[in-house]
Design a protein around this motif. Structure first.
Motif, short mmCIF file in Angstrom:
data_model
loop_
_atom_site.label_atom_id
_atom_site.label_comp_id
_atom_site.label_asym_id
_atom_site.label_seq_id
_atom_site.Cartn_x
_atom_site.Cartn_y
_atom_site.Cartn_z
N LEU A 23 25.81 51.31 32.35
CA LEU A 23 26.03 52.74 32.62
C LEU A 23 27.08 52.96 33.71
O LEU A 23 27.97 53.80 33.56
N VAL A 24 26.98 52.23 34.80
CA VAL A 24 27.91 52.44 35.92
C VAL A 24 29.33 52.07 35.52
O VAL A 24 30.27 52.83 35.74
N ALA A 26 30.62 51.83 32.61
CA ALA A 26 31.18 52.65 31.53
C ALA A 26 31.95 53.82 32.13
O ALA A 26 32.86 54.37 31.51
N LEU A 27 31.59 54.18 33.37
CA LEU A 27 32.21 55.32 34.03
C LEU A 27 33.17 54.95 35.16
O LEU A 27 34.03 55.73 35.52
N VAL A 28 33.00 53.75 35.74
CA VAL A 28 33.78 53.34 36.90
C VAL A 28 34.57 52.08 36.57
O VAL A 28 34.02 51.11 36.07
N ASP A 29 35.85 52.11 36.88
CA ASP A 29 36.69 50.92 36.72
C ASP A 29 36.54 50.07 37.97
O ASP A 29 36.70 50.57 39.09
N PRO A 30 36.22 48.78 37.83
CA PRO A 30 36.03 47.93 39.01
C PRO A 30 37.26 47.89 39.93
O PRO A 30 37.13 47.67 41.13
N GLN A 31 38.43 48.11 39.39
CA GLN A 31 39.64 48.10 40.23
C GLN A 31 39.73 49.36 41.10
O GLN A 31 40.51 49.40 42.04
N ASP A 32 38.93 50.39 40.78
CA ASP A 32 38.93 51.62 41.57
C ASP A 32 37.94 51.56 42.73
O ASP A 32 37.85 52.50 43.50
N TYR A 48 31.88 43.10 39.19
CA TYR A 48 30.79 43.11 38.20
C TYR A 48 29.62 42.26 38.68
O TYR A 48 28.46 42.67 38.61
N THR A 49 29.89 41.07 39.16
CA THR A 49 28.84 40.14 39.58
C THR A 49 28.08 40.67 40.79
O THR A 49 26.85 40.67 40.81
N THR A 50 28.81 41.12 41.80
CA THR A 50 28.18 41.64 43.00
C THR A 50 27.33 42.86 42.69
O THR A 50 26.19 42.99 43.17
N ALA A 51 27.86 43.75 41.88
CA ALA A 51 27.11 44.96 41.51
C ALA A 51 25.86 44.60 40.72
O ALA A 51 24.78 45.16 40.96
N PHE A 52 25.97 43.64 39.79
CA PHE A 52 24.81 43.26 39.00
C PHE A 52 23.70 42.73 39.91
O PHE A 52 22.54 43.13 39.77
#
Length: 82
Positions: A23-24, A26-32, A48-52
């Motif tokens: 969900l996150v 799908a709305l947020v680009d990790p580069q942003d 992605y890994t840190t957020a997961f």
């Protein structure tokens, strides 16, 4: 704590973290993703890994609290075995 109880906490938390990740990002680009005042400089995979893992820890805390609250009061108040 038994392995069964640990898995009863970790598995739903894992599934919740997967859903949050979908969900996150799908709305947020990790580069942003920015740290206060500056770009993070992290790769997409690192974000992605840190957020997961952050999502997983939060979901595990929620599942553990649920497991704690489902313990009957009689079991909590029972004297410890020696």
């Amino acid at each position: 704590m038994s392995g069964r109880k640990i898995m009863a906490i970790a598995w739903p938390a894992f599934l919740g973290a997967c859903l949050l990740e979908l969900l996150v990002f799908a709305l947020v680009d990790p580069q942003d993703v920015h740290l206060p005042g500056q770009p993070s400089g992290w790769s997409r995979q690192a974000v992605y890994t840190t957020a997961f893992f952050a999502f997983w820890v939060v979901c595990m805390a929620s599942s553990a609290l649920t497991a704690l609250l489902e313990v009957p009061p009689a079991e909590v108040d029972r004297p410890a075995k020696r």
